[in-house]
Design an enzyme around this catalytic site. Structure first.
Site, PDB file in Angstrom:
ATOM      1  N   ALA A   1       3.558   7.251  -1.588  1.00 46.55           N
ATOM      2  CA  ALA A   1       3.143   7.753  -0.277  1.00 46.55           C
ATOM      3  C   ALA A   1       2.518   6.656   0.580  1.00 46.55           C
ATOM      4  O   ALA A   1       2.714   6.623   1.785  1.00 46.55           O
ATOM      5  CB  ALA A   1       2.163   8.904  -0.453  1.00 46.55           C
ATOM      6  N   CYS A   2       1.783   5.758  -0.035  1.00 54.79           N
ATOM      7  CA  CYS A   2       1.092   4.728   0.737  1.00 54.79           C
ATOM      8  C   CYS A   2       2.045   3.647   1.239  1.00 54.79           C
ATOM      9  O   CYS A   2       1.633   2.757   1.964  1.00 54.79           O
ATOM     10  CB  CYS A   2      -0.024   4.098  -0.094  1.00 54.79           C
ATOM     11  SG  CYS A   2       0.531   3.399  -1.646  1.00 54.79           S
ATOM     12  N   ASN A   3       3.339   3.741   0.879  1.00 54.09           N
ATOM     13  CA  ASN A   3       4.286   2.720   1.280  1.00 54.09           C
ATOM     14  C   ASN A   3       5.516   3.310   1.961  1.00 54.09           C
ATOM     15  O   ASN A   3       6.444   2.586   2.270  1.00 54.09           O
ATOM     16  CB  ASN A   3       4.722   1.934   0.024  1.00 54.09           C
ATOM     17  CG  ASN A   3       5.241   0.568   0.352  1.00 54.09           C
ATOM     18  OD1 ASN A   3       4.610  -0.173   1.074  1.00 54.09           O
ATOM     19  ND2 ASN A   3       6.409   0.233  -0.169  1.00 54.09           N
TER      20      ASN A   3
END
Length: 99
Positions: free
Chosen positions: A44-46
Site C-alpha cells: 500500500a505504501c508504494n
C-alpha cells in the site's frame, strides 16, 4: 492456486488484507485479465509509484518477484460468496495466463 503463496507476517498484518506472490505472473498483466476485480500490486505504501515495492524488496523478494505480487482487501460488508467468487476468477485468469 499452484505456484502462488501468501506473503504473511502474523504479527504485522491487517486482518482484512492479504498479499500474494504469483510465480510467473506480472501483476500489471493480471489487471487487464480480471477487470471485474479491484486489487493492487505490491504494498500500500508504494502503490502510486512505478517502481517495485521497497517493502517486498526489504523482505528479500527480487524485483521480478515484487512485480508478481498482488494485494487484496475486503470490507466489513464483503460476503463469503464474494470472496469465493474472487478466488475463482483469479484462479481461472492465472491458469489461463500460465497455459
Amino acid at each position: 492456486i499452484p505456484a502462488s503463496r501468501l506473503i504473511v507476517s502474523d504479527e504485522h498484518r491487517l486482518p482484512n488484507t492479504s498479499c500474494f506472490y504469483l510465480e510467473g505472473i506480472r501483476a500489471s498483466d493480471l489487471f487487464s485479465k480480471v477487470p471485474e476485480l479491484c486489487f493492487s500490486a505490491g504494498s500500500a505504501c508504494n502503490s502510486a509509484l512505478p517502481t517495485a515495492s521497497h517493502v517486498l524488496l526489504a523482505m528479500g523478494y527480487s524485483e521480478e518477484q515484487a512485480w508478481s505480487c498482488i494485494r487484496l482487501s475486503h470490507g466489513v460488508f464483503t460476503q463469503a460468496q464474494e470472496i469465493e467468487l474472487a478466488i475463482h476468477i483469479l484462479k481461472n485468469a492465472i491458469q489461463a495466463m500460465r497455459a
